[in-house]
Design a protein around this motif. Structure first.
Motif, PDB file in Angstrom:
ATOM      1  N   SER A  38      21.023  -3.726  31.330  1.00 20.20           N
ATOM      2  CA  SER A  38      20.545  -4.713  30.363  1.00 20.20           C
ATOM      3  C   SER A  38      19.071  -4.498  30.084  1.00 20.20           C
ATOM      4  O   SER A  38      18.316  -4.063  30.953  1.00 20.20           O
ATOM      5  N   GLY A  39      18.660  -4.832  28.865  1.00 21.27           N
ATOM      6  CA  GLY A  39      17.248  -4.767  28.524  1.00 21.27           C
ATOM      7  C   GLY A  39      16.461  -5.814  29.285  1.00 21.27           C
ATOM      8  O   GLY A  39      16.995  -6.861  29.655  1.00 21.27           O
ATOM      9  N   MET A  40      15.201  -5.522  29.558  1.00 21.96           N
ATOM     10  CA  MET A  40      14.328  -6.450  30.278  1.00 21.96           C
ATOM     11  C   MET A  40      12.986  -6.505  29.555  1.00 21.96           C
ATOM     12  O   MET A  40      12.205  -5.558  29.617  1.00 21.96           O
ATOM     13  N   ALA A  41      12.710  -7.603  28.868  1.00 24.14           N
ATOM     14  CA  ALA A  41      11.488  -7.725  28.082  1.00 24.14           C
ATOM     15  C   ALA A  41      10.229  -7.519  28.921  1.00 24.14           C
ATOM     16  O   ALA A  41       9.215  -7.052  28.426  1.00 24.14           O
ATOM     17  N   THR A  42      10.289  -7.826  30.202  1.00 18.51           N
ATOM     18  CA  THR A  42       9.123  -7.662  31.075  1.00 18.51           C
ATOM     19  C   THR A  42       8.784  -6.202  31.321  1.00 18.51           C
ATOM     20  O   THR A  42       7.622  -5.857  31.485  1.00 18.51           O
ATOM     21  N   TYR A  43       9.786  -5.320  31.324  1.00 17.59           N
ATOM     22  CA  TYR A  43       9.568  -3.927  31.723  1.00 17.59           C
ATOM     23  C   TYR A  43       9.869  -2.902  30.643  1.00 17.59           C
ATOM     24  O   TYR A  43       9.532  -1.733  30.802  1.00 17.59           O
ATOM     25  N   ASP A  44      10.519  -3.289  29.561  1.00 11.74           N
ATOM     26  CA  ASP A  44      10.898  -2.324  28.527  1.00 11.74           C
ATOM     27  C   ASP A  44       9.760  -2.100  27.541  1.00 11.74           C
ATOM     28  O   ASP A  44       8.988  -3.010  27.247  1.00 11.74           O
ATOM     29  N   GLY A  45       9.670  -0.894  27.021  1.00 14.63           N
ATOM     30  CA  GLY A  45       8.683  -0.601  25.997  1.00 14.63           C
ATOM     31  C   GLY A  45       8.392   0.877  25.882  1.00 14.63           C
ATOM     32  O   GLY A  45       9.087   1.720  26.450  1.00 14.63           O
ATOM     33  N   VAL A  46       7.346   1.174  25.138  1.00 12.37           N
ATOM     34  CA  VAL A  46       6.899   2.547  24.920  1.00 12.37           C
ATOM     35  C   VAL A  46       5.398   2.581  25.141  1.00 12.37           C
ATOM     36  O   VAL A  46       4.680   1.649  24.767  1.00 12.37           O
ATOM     37  N   GLY A  47       4.927   3.639  25.762  1.00 13.05           N
ATOM     38  CA  GLY A  47       3.493   3.826  25.949  1.00 13.05           C
ATOM     39  C   GLY A  47       3.091   5.226  25.524  1.00 13.05           C
ATOM     40  O   GLY A  47       3.877   6.160  25.644  1.00 13.05           O
ATOM     41  N   ILE A  48       1.893   5.355  24.998  1.00 11.08           N
ATOM     42  CA  ILE A  48       1.363   6.669  24.641  1.00 11.08           C
ATOM     43  C   ILE A  48       0.065   6.871  25.405  1.00 11.08           C
ATOM     44  O   ILE A  48      -0.823   6.011  25.380  1.00 11.08           O
ATOM     45  N   ALA A  49      -0.033   7.985  26.098  1.00 11.19           N
ATOM     46  CA  ALA A  49      -1.268   8.388  26.764  1.00 11.19           C
ATOM     47  C   ALA A  49      -1.917   9.463  25.906  1.00 11.19           C
ATOM     48  O   ALA A  49      -1.368  10.550  25.754  1.00 11.19           O
ATOM     49  N   PHE A  50      -3.052   9.130  25.301  1.00  8.14           N
ATOM     50  CA  PHE A  50      -3.787  10.103  24.495  1.00  8.14           C
ATOM     51  C   PHE A  50      -4.668  10.923  25.428  1.00  8.14           C
ATOM     52  O   PHE A  50      -5.407  10.377  26.238  1.00  8.14           O
ATOM     53  N   ASN A  51      -4.563  12.241  25.314  1.00  7.16           N
ATOM     54  CA  ASN A  51      -5.289  13.170  26.185  1.00  7.16           C
ATOM     55  C   ASN A  51      -4.956  12.918  27.654  1.00  7.16           C
ATOM     56  O   ASN A  51      -5.807  13.003  28.524  1.00  7.16           O
ATOM     57  N   GLY A  52      -3.698  12.607  27.911  1.00  4.30           N
ATOM     58  CA  GLY A  52      -3.266  12.338  29.272  1.00  4.30           C
ATOM     59  C   GLY A  52      -1.788  12.604  29.446  1.00  4.30           C
ATOM     60  O   GLY A  52      -1.041  12.704  28.473  1.00  4.30           O
ATOM     61  N   ASP A  53      -1.366  12.705  30.712  1.00  2.00           N
ATOM     62  CA  ASP A  53       0.050  12.933  30.973  1.00  2.00           C
ATOM     63  C   ASP A  53       0.581  12.086  32.121  1.00  2.00           C
ATOM     64  O   ASP A  53       1.583  12.408  32.725  1.00  2.00           O
ATOM     65  N   THR A  54      -0.122  10.981  32.412  1.00  3.24           N
ATOM     66  CA  THR A  54       0.385  10.056  33.421  1.00  3.24           C
ATOM     67  C   THR A  54       0.453   8.658  32.829  1.00  3.24           C
ATOM     68  O   THR A  54      -0.387   8.264  32.016  1.00  3.24           O
ATOM     69  N   ALA A  55       1.462   7.904  33.249  1.00  2.00           N
ATOM     70  CA  ALA A  55       1.673   6.553  32.734  1.00  2.00           C
ATOM     71  C   ALA A  55       0.622   5.584  33.266  1.00  2.00           C
ATOM     72  O   ALA A  55       0.359   4.562  32.661  1.00  2.00           O
ATOM     73  N   ALA A  56       0.020   5.900  34.399  1.00  2.00           N
ATOM     74  CA  ALA A  56      -0.942   4.992  35.030  1.00  2.00           C
ATOM     75  C   ALA A  56      -2.342   5.609  35.043  1.00  2.00           C
ATOM     76  O   ALA A  56      -2.951   5.776  36.079  1.00  2.00           O
ATOM     77  N   TRP A  57      -2.848   5.975  33.876  1.00  2.00           N
ATOM     78  CA  TRP A  57      -4.213   6.500  33.692  1.00  2.00           C
ATOM     79  C   TRP A  57      -4.651   7.445  34.802  1.00  2.00           C
ATOM     80  O   TRP A  57      -5.181   7.035  35.817  1.00  2.00           O
ATOM     81  N   GLY A  58      -4.432   8.706  34.566  1.00  3.27           N
ATOM     82  CA  GLY A  58      -4.830   9.726  35.524  1.00  3.27           C
ATOM     83  C   GLY A  58      -5.909  10.622  34.957  1.00  3.27           C
ATOM     84  O   GLY A  58      -6.766  10.195  34.185  1.00  3.27           O
ATOM     85  N   GLU A  59      -5.822  11.862  35.312  1.00  2.00           N
ATOM     86  CA  GLU A  59      -6.777  12.857  34.850  1.00  2.00           C
ATOM     87  C   GLU A  59      -6.570  13.166  33.377  1.00  2.00           C
ATOM     88  O   GLU A  59      -5.483  12.999  32.838  1.00  2.00           O
ATOM     89  N   ARG A  60      -7.605  13.657  32.745  1.00  2.00           N
ATOM     90  CA  ARG A  60      -7.549  14.046  31.347  1.00  2.00           C
ATOM     91  C   ARG A  60      -6.665  15.273  31.186  1.00  2.00           C
ATOM     92  O   ARG A  60      -6.597  16.130  32.041  1.00  2.00           O
ATOM     93  N   ALA A  61      -5.932  15.344  30.088  1.00  2.00           N
ATOM     94  CA  ALA A  61      -5.094  16.498  29.763  1.00  2.00           C
ATOM     95  C   ALA A  61      -5.401  16.911  28.324  1.00  2.00           C
ATOM     96  O   ALA A  61      -6.051  16.177  27.582  1.00  2.00           O
TER      97      ALA A  61
END
Length: 98
Positions: A38-61
């Motif tokens: 089932s969908g979960m409004a609390t956790y579902d979505g889309v994120g874009i990391a510009f100049n990055g490749d980690t969902a939780a703000w990591g090193e620059r890419a």
């Protein structure tokens, strides 16, 4: 550039330069009763990391990465089905996000 005018996205990326930034859109993915998912409004979505490749703000890419957020603990098979529904695929392993 269409007609010599940059889109908002093009202006954003140009202004960002080599910096790291992210944009997230929360929503709710459709239910999949056939997979007991089932969908979960609390956790579902889309994120874009510009100049990055980690969902939780990591090193620059040197590239941008799109993340499909599903379920509190992640659900790789659901993310793969969502990506397939738009003719895409999941690249890489699951990551912790928001």
């Amino acid at each position: 550039m269409a007609g010599g005018h940059e889109t908002v996205e093009e202006r954003f990326v140009r202004a960002l330069g080599r910096g790291v930034a992210g944009i997230d859109w929360q929503g709710r993915w459709p239910d999949e009763p056939e997979f007991d998912s089932s969908g979960m409004a609390t956790y579902d979505g889309v994120g874009i990391a510009f100049n990055g490749d980690t969902a939780a703000w990591g090193e620059r890419a040197d590239h941008h990465t799109v993340f499909v957020h599903v379920d509190k603990y992640g659900d790789l098979s659901r993310a793969e089905r969502l990506a397939a529904s738009i003719g895409s695929t999941v690249l890489g392993a699951a990551q912790g996000g928001w």
